[in-house]
Design a protein around this motif. Sequence first.
Motif, PDB file in Angstrom:
ATOM      1  N   LYS A 174       0.833  -1.201   0.000  1.00 29.89           N
ATOM      2  CA  LYS A 174       0.000   0.000   0.000  1.00 29.89           C
ATOM      3  C   LYS A 174       0.869   1.253   0.000  1.00 29.89           C
ATOM      4  CE  LYS A 174      -4.186  -1.845   0.445  1.00 29.89           C
ATOM      5  NZ  LYS A 174      -5.332  -1.574  -0.451  1.00 29.89           N
ATOM      6  N   LEU A 175       1.925   1.246   0.814  1.00 33.54           N
ATOM      7  CA  LEU A 175       2.833   2.384   0.861  1.00 33.54           C
ATOM      8  C   LEU A 175       3.572   2.548  -0.464  1.00 33.54           C
ATOM      9  CD1 LEU A 175       4.271   1.916   4.457  1.00 33.54           C
ATOM     10  CD2 LEU A 175       2.856   3.822   3.670  1.00 33.54           C
ATOM     11  N   LEU A 176       3.930   1.441  -1.096  1.00 35.07           N
ATOM     12  CA  LEU A 176       4.604   1.512  -2.398  1.00 35.07           C
ATOM     13  C   LEU A 176       3.674   2.111  -3.450  1.00 35.07           C
ATOM     14  CD1 LEU A 176       7.066   0.939  -4.132  1.00 35.07           C
ATOM     15  CD2 LEU A 176       6.232  -1.410  -4.461  1.00 35.07           C
ATOM     16  N   GLU A 177       2.378   1.817  -3.369  1.00 29.39           N
ATOM     17  CA  GLU A 177       1.419   2.439  -4.274  1.00 29.39           C
ATOM     18  C   GLU A 177       1.429   3.957  -4.122  1.00 29.39           C
ATOM     19  OE1 GLU A 177      -1.731   1.301  -6.520  1.00 29.39           O
ATOM     20  OE2 GLU A 177       0.272   0.588  -6.995  1.00 29.39           O
ATOM     21  N   ILE A 178       1.489   4.417  -2.871  1.00 29.05           N
ATOM     22  CA  ILE A 178       1.556   5.855  -2.628  1.00 29.05           C
ATOM     23  C   ILE A 178       2.873   6.410  -3.162  1.00 29.05           C
ATOM     24  CG2 ILE A 178       1.636   7.636  -0.836  1.00 29.05           C
ATOM     25  CD1 ILE A 178      -0.193   5.830   0.845  1.00 29.05           C
ATOM     26  N   GLY A 179       3.967   5.683  -2.931  1.00 27.81           N
ATOM     27  CA  GLY A 179       5.269   6.119  -3.447  1.00 27.81           C
ATOM     28  C   GLY A 179       5.292   6.200  -4.957  1.00 27.81           C
ATOM     29  N   ARG A 180       4.666   5.227  -5.607  1.00 30.28           N
ATOM     30  CA  ARG A 180       4.567   5.246  -7.068  1.00 30.28           C
ATOM     31  C   ARG A 180       3.874   6.516  -7.539  1.00 30.28           C
ATOM     32  NH1 ARG A 180       0.577   4.488 -10.315  1.00 30.28           N
ATOM     33  NH2 ARG A 180      -0.862   3.805  -8.690  1.00 30.28           N
ATOM     34  N   ALA A 181       2.805   6.895  -6.840  1.00 31.94           N
ATOM     35  CA  ALA A 181       2.091   8.118  -7.209  1.00 31.94           C
ATOM     36  C   ALA A 181       2.961   9.348  -6.975  1.00 31.94           C
ATOM     37  CB  ALA A 181       0.790   8.221  -6.406  1.00 31.94           C
ATOM     38  N   LEU A 182       3.717   9.362  -5.886  1.00 30.39           N
ATOM     39  CA  LEU A 182       4.540  10.519  -5.561  1.00 30.39           C
ATOM     40  C   LEU A 182       5.652  10.748  -6.575  1.00 30.39           C
ATOM     41  CD1 LEU A 182       4.913  10.107  -1.685  1.00 30.39           C
ATOM     42  CD2 LEU A 182       3.509  11.784  -2.908  1.00 30.39           C
ATOM     43  N   MET A 183       6.132   9.686  -7.202  1.00 33.83           N
ATOM     44  CA  MET A 183       7.203   9.824  -8.187  1.00 33.83           C
ATOM     45  C   MET A 183       6.779  10.697  -9.361  1.00 33.83           C
ATOM     46  SD  MET A 183      10.092   8.410  -7.336  1.00 33.83           S
ATOM     47  CE  MET A 183      10.915   8.335  -8.925  1.00 33.83           C
ATOM     48  N   ALA A 184       5.480  10.772  -9.613  1.00 33.82           N
ATOM     49  CA  ALA A 184       4.981  11.551 -10.745  1.00 33.82           C
ATOM     50  C   ALA A 184       4.771  13.024 -10.399  1.00 33.82           C
ATOM     51  CB  ALA A 184       3.672  10.948 -11.250  1.00 33.82           C
ATOM     52  N   LYS A 185       5.150  13.429  -9.192  1.00 30.24           N
ATOM     53  CA  LYS A 185       4.964  14.811  -8.727  1.00 30.24           C
ATOM     54  C   LYS A 185       3.513  15.264  -8.948  1.00 30.24           C
ATOM     55  CE  LYS A 185       9.749  16.408  -9.126  1.00 30.24           C
ATOM     56  NZ  LYS A 185      10.664  17.450  -9.647  1.00 30.24           N
ATOM     57  N   PRO A 186       2.577  14.575  -8.295  1.00 30.29           N
ATOM     58  CA  PRO A 186       1.154  14.872  -8.515  1.00 30.29           C
ATOM     59  C   PRO A 186       0.708  16.125  -7.778  1.00 30.29           C
ATOM     60  CG  PRO A 186       1.377  13.242  -6.801  1.00 30.29           C
ATOM     61  CD  PRO A 186       2.773  13.514  -7.302  1.00 30.29           C
ATOM     62  N   ARG A 187      -0.458  16.610  -8.166  1.00 30.55           N
ATOM     63  CA  ARG A 187      -1.137  17.676  -7.439  1.00 30.55           C
ATOM     64  C   ARG A 187      -2.340  17.109  -6.691  1.00 30.55           C
ATOM     65  NH1 ARG A 187      -2.617  22.335 -11.365  1.00 30.55           N
ATOM     66  NH2 ARG A 187      -3.104  23.334  -9.384  1.00 30.55           N
ATOM     67  N   LEU A 188      -2.974  16.110  -7.289  1.00 32.24           N
ATOM     68  CA  LEU A 188      -4.112  15.443  -6.664  1.00 32.24           C
ATOM     69  C   LEU A 188      -3.902  13.938  -6.776  1.00 32.24           C
ATOM     70  CD1 LEU A 188      -7.030  15.230  -5.512  1.00 32.24           C
ATOM     71  CD2 LEU A 188      -7.859  15.463  -7.875  1.00 32.24           C
ATOM     72  N   ILE A 189      -3.990  13.249  -5.638  1.00 35.10           N
ATOM     73  CA  ILE A 189      -3.837  11.795  -5.619  1.00 35.10           C
ATOM     74  C   ILE A 189      -5.177  11.169  -5.243  1.00 35.10           C
ATOM     75  CG2 ILE A 189      -2.641   9.816  -4.617  1.00 35.10           C
ATOM     76  CD1 ILE A 189      -0.281  11.559  -4.029  1.00 35.10           C
ATOM     77  N   LEU A 190      -5.636  10.246  -6.067  1.00 38.16           N
ATOM     78  CA  LEU A 190      -6.846   9.482  -5.790  1.00 38.16           C
ATOM     79  C   LEU A 190      -6.425   8.154  -5.173  1.00 38.16           C
ATOM     80  CD1 LEU A 190      -8.674  10.004  -9.226  1.00 38.16           C
ATOM     81  CD2 LEU A 190      -8.652  11.537  -7.258  1.00 38.16           C
ATOM     82  N   LEU A 191      -6.751   7.943  -3.910  1.00 36.83           N
ATOM     83  CA  LEU A 191      -6.364   6.724  -3.197  1.00 36.83           C
ATOM     84  C   LEU A 191      -7.573   5.818  -3.040  1.00 36.83           C
ATOM     85  CD1 LEU A 191      -4.111   8.128  -0.298  1.00 36.83           C
ATOM     86  CD2 LEU A 191      -3.380   7.164  -2.491  1.00 36.83           C
ATOM     87  N   ASP A 192      -7.468   4.608  -3.546  1.00 33.04           N
ATOM     88  CA  ASP A 192      -8.562   3.644  -3.474  1.00 33.04           C
ATOM     89  C   ASP A 192      -8.306   2.675  -2.321  1.00 33.04           C
ATOM     90  OD1 ASP A 192     -10.708   2.019  -3.908  1.00 33.04           O
ATOM     91  OD2 ASP A 192     -10.229   1.527  -5.983  1.00 33.04           O
ATOM     92  N   GLU A 193      -9.000   2.895  -1.210  1.00 31.25           N
ATOM     93  CA  GLU A 193      -8.906   2.054  -0.011  1.00 31.25           C
ATOM     94  C   GLU A 193      -7.451   1.819   0.406  1.00 31.25           C
ATOM     95  OE1 GLU A 193     -11.609  -1.168   0.523  1.00 31.25           O
ATOM     96  OE2 GLU A 193     -12.850  -0.548  -1.166  1.00 31.25           O
ATOM     97  N   PRO A 194      -6.760   2.868   0.829  1.00 32.74           N
ATOM     98  CA  PRO A 194      -5.338   2.748   1.144  1.00 32.74           C
ATOM     99  C   PRO A 194      -5.006   1.883   2.352  1.00 32.74           C
ATOM    100  CG  PRO A 194      -6.177   4.896   1.805  1.00 32.74           C
ATOM    101  CD  PRO A 194      -7.259   4.239   1.000  1.00 32.74           C
ATOM    102  N   VAL A 195      -5.992   1.558   3.203  1.00 31.91           N
ATOM    103  CA  VAL A 195      -5.688   0.718   4.371  1.00 31.91           C
ATOM    104  C   VAL A 195      -6.481  -0.588   4.355  1.00 31.91           C
ATOM    105  CG1 VAL A 195      -5.117   2.741   5.752  1.00 31.91           C
ATOM    106  CG2 VAL A 195      -7.419   1.787   5.897  1.00 31.91           C
ATOM    107  N   ALA A 196      -7.113  -0.912   3.234  1.00 31.67           N
ATOM    108  CA  ALA A 196      -7.894  -2.154   3.164  1.00 31.67           C
ATOM    109  C   ALA A 196      -6.986  -3.368   3.370  1.00 31.67           C
ATOM    110  CB  ALA A 196      -8.596  -2.255   1.811  1.00 31.67           C
ATOM    111  N   GLY A 197      -7.400  -4.266   4.284  1.00 31.14           N
ATOM    112  CA  GLY A 197      -6.643  -5.487   4.532  1.00 31.14           C
ATOM    113  C   GLY A 197      -5.367  -5.302   5.331  1.00 31.14           C
ATOM    114  N   VAL A 198      -5.177  -4.110   5.903  1.00 34.36           N
ATOM    115  CA  VAL A 198      -3.967  -3.807   6.660  1.00 34.36           C
ATOM    116  C   VAL A 198      -4.282  -3.834   8.148  1.00 34.36           C
ATOM    117  CG1 VAL A 198      -2.213  -2.045   7.089  1.00 34.36           C
ATOM    118  CG2 VAL A 198      -3.080  -2.407   4.772  1.00 34.36           C
TER     119      VAL A 198
END
Length: 270
Positions: A174-198
Motif C-alpha cells: 500500500k505504501l509503495l502504491e503511494i510512493g509510485r504516485a509521488l514519483m509523478a509529482k502529482p497535485r491530486l492523488i486518488l487513493l482507493d482504499e489505502p488501508v484495506a486489509g492492513v
Amino acid sequence: MSVVAVDAPQTSATASDALMQVRDLKRSFYGVQALSGASFDIKAGTITGLIGPNGAGKTTAFNCISGVIPPQSGSVTFDGADITGLTPDKIHSYGVVRTFQIARGFPTLTVLETLLLHGENQPGEAMLTALFSPNTARQREAELVDRAYTIAKRLKLDHVIDNLSSALSGGQKKLLEIGRALMAKPRLILLDEPVAGVNPTLAAEIAERIVQLREEDDLTFLIVEHDMDIVARMCDPVVVMAQGATLMQGSFDAVKADPRVQDAYLGRRT
C-alpha cells in the motif's frame, strides 16, 4: 431506501477555490445505473473522503474521474480545465494520479525499480537522446534515483528498497502504491482504499503518512475508504454517495449525524 440526488454538493468549497469540480456524473453498464448524478468539489490542500455503502458508485466515480472509463454525461474540471473523458495518460499529465485497492506492479521489479518506473520526464526512453545525449539521460536517471530514495525513506520503505515488490507485506505494498504516485509529482492523488486489509497499527501509520504528505508537500487527496476510524482521523470534508448519487458533503461529524447517511448505511429506521 429512496435517495434523492442533490443538484449541488453541500460543501464549503466554492467554484473559485475548488481544485476539482465533479458535476452530475452518470454512467450505466448494461442498463444498470452505476452513477446517477455524482457531484462534489475537492478543495486544494484537503484530504476529501469518499464513502458510501457497497454499490454506492464510489469506484465508478473514481474510474470516471481518472479516465479508466468515460462518463456518459456530466463533467470533471481540474484547476479550470475540462478533463471529462480524457484518457488516463492525459489526465495524469495534469497532475491527477490514482492508486488501486489491489496494488498493481511488476513482481520481478524491486521497490527501487518500481519507483523509478513511474518517474516523470525520462529522456533516456527516447532513442535519439539515448544515442546522442547520454549525459542528459544519466543526469535525469540520477535525479530520479535520488527522488526514489527520498520517497522510500519518507514512507519507511528504505530498508526494503532492494527487495522485490512482490515480497512486500500487504501494508508495504500500500505504501509503495503511494510512493509510485509521488514519483509523478502529482497535485491530486486518488487513493482507493489505502488501508484495506492492513492491520490497525499499520493502517494508522499509513494515515499518518498521508496527513504528513498533505501538510509538507501541499498535496490534495481524494480517498475511497471503508474504515470509518481512518476516515474520521484524516478526512475533512467527507462526501457520501448512495445509489450512484451524491447524498451530502460536509465534516465527518456532520455526515455521521445526518439521518440520510444513517439510512443509507443501516436501512430505513422505524
